[in-house]
Design an enzyme around this catalytic site. Structure first.
Site, PDB file in Angstrom:
ATOM      1  N   CYS A  99       3.692 -13.662  -0.861  1.00  0.00           N
ATOM      2  CA  CYS A  99       3.428 -12.752  -0.094  1.00  0.00           C
ATOM      3  C   CYS A  99       4.509 -12.296   0.730  1.00  0.00           C
ATOM      4  O   CYS A  99       5.360 -11.697   0.209  1.00  0.00           O
ATOM      5  CB  CYS A  99       2.421 -13.274   0.999  1.00  0.00           C
ATOM      6  SG  CYS A  99       1.380 -12.064   1.812  1.00  0.00           S
ATOM      7  N   HIS A 141      -1.836 -16.486  -2.445  1.00  0.00           N
ATOM      8  CA  HIS A 141      -2.028 -17.654  -1.843  1.00  0.00           C
ATOM      9  C   HIS A 141      -2.749 -18.781  -2.299  1.00  0.00           C
ATOM     10  O   HIS A 141      -3.845 -18.335  -3.069  1.00  0.00           O
ATOM     11  CB  HIS A 141      -2.521 -17.299  -0.359  1.00  0.00           C
ATOM     12  CG  HIS A 141      -1.590 -16.601   0.454  1.00  0.00           C
ATOM     13  ND1 HIS A 141      -0.477 -17.283   1.228  1.00  0.00           N
ATOM     14  CD2 HIS A 141      -1.714 -15.232   1.035  1.00  0.00           C
ATOM     15  CE1 HIS A 141      -0.082 -16.117   1.796  1.00  0.00           C
ATOM     16  NE2 HIS A 141      -0.675 -15.052   1.752  1.00  0.00           N
TER      17      HIS A 141
END
Length: 484
Positions: free
Chosen positions: A333, A430
């Site tokens: 991310c 994630h």
């Protein structure tokens, strides 16, 4: 409406999150319908609820403990710190806006309606709701407009159990002091207290219980020791990183720089649980270890400011040296965005800096955009042809030549990037390390067996272990009343 109980703490990090999770599992194991609820949470560890939108990762874990689908209404207000005095505000799963700490104090009364509405939705159809407070009701300077502790409890009529952490010392003073400074209406909401994180012979605290009762008239509902199962549960707050033990002392050392606005660092828990992995959290003022074979750049709530901090620590030079030595890098991310050549924020979404050079390890560039991607995702690793399951919470669009070598296919679309030599990888997904097949093949690529087992099952076993510990150490009469 369902019965409810609220756990509030004499301070932050007294173990409320684990106690609520354990109680949810204990009640669920008795065949009752139980739901967790936290009116207001402050954390950059977020999850995507089953009904869409963001909630605190802790409430996602508590819903798992309750064997219930997660919902944005379990955590109607989520504050995600992105500067020293400002946070992004998530209300019922969606971005509400941004505010400094002072401005948020003025906003809180406007949010109480959403909190009470969400509480009603969570309570509908449940036998019991277990509510978690935030911080401490003793912070009476924040009592006006409060929605996290007594402000919620008094409006919703939910009785409170106060939790004190004996491990940090001063537990008698913290309980008695809380009693002393609360006004009479708030004090009347407290039905008793729990002592948490006790070590040694419980009988040695008998005089302590008598002293607390003498000052407060509150009964003790139990003295809970350090529960081993709690160590296998995801941590909620980044403050926990200050005392996290390293993983095993095995053959693979993995370095993780701890950024000021680190987010979703529970991504790393499955690796920390591997016996052949030594996971090293590198703090400010420390160097990235030269003998690490893999460096992971975790998520960040403020990519540009954390990238500036990364350079200020000299970690950019350490990382380049790591790559020159043949080391590998994974960015997740915000960490993925940092690995590119440039990060731009033309609308100032993250703050005043509109662009900054990246670390240049991937031939990609990122442009921040106001649209936020929030969804649970099924995916597949292109590196190892392994299934992945995780979630996405991010701002920004990343493009560039290395995106032609995606690291994963998420929901049918390419995601992330790989360097030409395959040693640098970035992804927006994630939770990828919790996918057992992917984690095994990653570790095998470093020469390890990669037989760490089923991570999600280990979390489930840990929840049962915590629940069993609470059943053993909490007052059976109080538990009987809780179970109805």
């Amino acid at each position: 409406m369902a019965r409810a109980i609220m756990l509030q703490g004499t301070g932050s990090d007294v173990g409320k999150t684990v106690l609520v999770a354990g109680l949810c599992r204990l009640v669920a194991n008795r065949g009752l319908t139980v739901r967790p609820f936290k009116p207001q949470n402050m954390s950059n560890n977020a999850a995507v609820a089953d009904d869409g939108g963001e909630i605190g990762r802790a409430q996602w874990l508590q819903s798992l403990a309750a064997r219930a689908p997660s919902s944005v209404h379990m955590n109607p207000v989520l504050l995600k710190p992105q500067s020293e005095n400002g946070s992004q505000i998530i209300v019922q799963g969606k971005v509400f806006g941004q505010a400094t700490g002072r401005d948020y104090q003025r906003l809180k009364p406007q949010l109480l309606g959403a909190v009470l509405e969400s509480f009603e939705k969570v309570a509908a159809g449940a036998d019991l709701v277990i509510v978690e407070g935030a911080g401490s009701p003793a912070e009476i300077n924040l009592r006006a407009g409060d929605i996290a502790n007594m402000g919620f409890a008094t409006r919703a009529g939910v009785p409170v159990v106060l939790v004190g952490d004996i491990d940090r010392g001063g537990v008698i003073a913290s309980l008695v002091g809380t009693h002393a400074i609360l006004d009479s209406a708030d004090r009347a909401m407290i039905s008793g207290y729990i002592i948490n994180k006790f070590r040694g012979d419980v009988s040695l605290f008998d005089d302590g219980i008598r002293a607390i009762e003498g000052f407060t008239d509150w009964p003790c509902f139990g003295i809970v020791p350090w529960l081993r199962g709690a160590a296998h549960l995801p941590a909620e707050d980044s403050v926990v990183l200050e005392r996290l033990a390293r993983g095993g002392t095995g053959a693979l050392k993995i370095a993780v720089p701890v950024l000021p606005r680190i987010a979703n660092f529970d991504d790393l828990d499955p690796l920390r649980a591997e016996p052949d992995v030594e996971l090293v959290f590198v703090r400010s003022g420390e160097r990235l270890p030269e003998d690490a074979a893999l460096t992971i750049l975790p998520g960040s709530k403020s990519t540009i400011s954390d990238l500036d901090n990364f350079r200020a620590q000299g970690w950019d030079r350490d990382l380049q040296a790591h790559v020159t030595r043949g080391g590998r890098v994974i960015g997740i991310c915000g960490g993925y965005q940092m690995l590119g050549r440039m990060v731009r924020d033309p609308l100032g979404i993250e703050g005043g800096t509109l662009e900054t050079p990246g670390l240049g390890l991937l031939d990609v560039e990122t442009d921040m955009a106001p649209e936020k991607t929030v969804r649970n995702s099924a995916a597949r690793s292109t590196e190892y042809d392994a299934p992945l399951a995780g979630y996405q919470i991010h701002l920004g669009i990343t493009r560039g030549p290395d995106c032609d070598r995606p690291s994963a296919i998420i929901d049918g679309a390419p995601d992330g990037a790989l360097s030409a030599d395959g040693r640098i990888m970035g992804t927006y997904l994630h939770g990828l390390f919790a996918s057992d097949a992917y984690r095994a093949r990653l570790l095998q690529s470093f020469g390890l067996s990669g037989e760490g087992g089923n991570y999600r099952e280990s979390v489930d076993r840990a929840l049962d272990e915590v629940a069993n510990g609470l059943e053993k150490h909490l007052d059976p009469r109080w538990l009987a009343g809780l179970l109805g």
